[in-house]
Enzyme design. Sequence first.
Site: not given
Ligand code: FNR
Length: 365
Positions: A23, A26, A186, A332
Amino acid sequence: MTEDLFSPLALRGTEIPNRVMVSPMCQYSCEERDGLATDWHRTHLGARAVGGAGVVMTEATAIEPRGRISPEDLGIWSAEHAEALAPITEFIRSQGSVPATQLAHAGRKASTRRPWEGGGPLQPDEGGWDAVAPSAIPYPGHESPVDVTALSSAEVTEMVDTFAQAAEYALDAGFEIAELHAAHGYLLHEFLSPVANGRDDEYGGSFENRIRFLLEVTDAVRAVWPNEYPLFVRISGTDWLPDRESWTVEQSARLADRLAAAGVDLVDVSSGGIHPDQQLPPSGPNYQVPLAEHVREHTSEAIGIGAVGGITTAEQADALIRNDRADLAIVGREFLRDPQFPLRAARELDALDRVDVPPQYERAF
Ligand code: FNR
């Protein structure tokens, strides 16, 4: 034959070796605040390719400097940015994974401090910048937000071109999948949702008007993204604001049909992020999967579905594919805990013969 976590997925001319995608996350790690990829990005993304991910996606990568969430975000607005990313995509591909990038603009949620420096708005005199959005309504979750200006309709057209330009740089960088970030409050999501979009021109008001900017960006990016390469869109399946006019899962399904018709190959269904009053469900296992399923069940056009949120175990990810709830399991935080999540899953599911374990690591598997 039932498909499972280790079945390849063919989208256009791209074969994704398995159903696990990193996923976008950032990393706030462009220390020079120039959007250029660093050793951190190379190591972080490279490790997850070594770990067997079918798709390794970058963090939200800003299409212009104002589109960064924090000054330390990755960017893709010049040839130099593409050159900095090229060795990373080359390495990802050398490991059998598909390199992907999330093209993003932070809109009114731009210019914040990175989380470990306290988060929250970063003012222009502190190294931040003023934000742009569909309407001059600051994100209500921020105390003393940066100034927000509404994009004029000419600027909206320019922004469409900026997305397409960024996609061209992403192509030069060697990415094979581009994902438009239309989720989490966003810029693209801000146009979709009446919560942030108060425009009275052709980009605001009705459903057709609110989706116009995303469809124009999709068309412009699809026009430069090669026909044999897939295009994804991440959406917030719902704003989680049932008490007011907002973006809902029904609108998401209608949008998915329109995206499919515009040449989008997969909708990555996340949720929330537009307003701090959101009534999020607890972030337990598969917490957003019902939204992905709703979109899958209510689209008439053929489009792939990515499920994300609370996917942490091999069996859970495998069941999502086996039960045809999604085409990709997007992971993620579990990938932050364990870069080898796919290889570990193959071991646990007795499927090591279906993944390429790097020879350097064979003795562990
Ligand atoms: C994110 N998430 C996120 N989503 C996205 O679309 N673009 C991004 O740049 C980010 N950045 C980001 C940084 C960090 C440190 C985290 C933990 C999360 C959200 C991420 O892609 C994901 O959708 C969520 O964390 C839910 O999935 P998990 O973590 O439960 O597997």
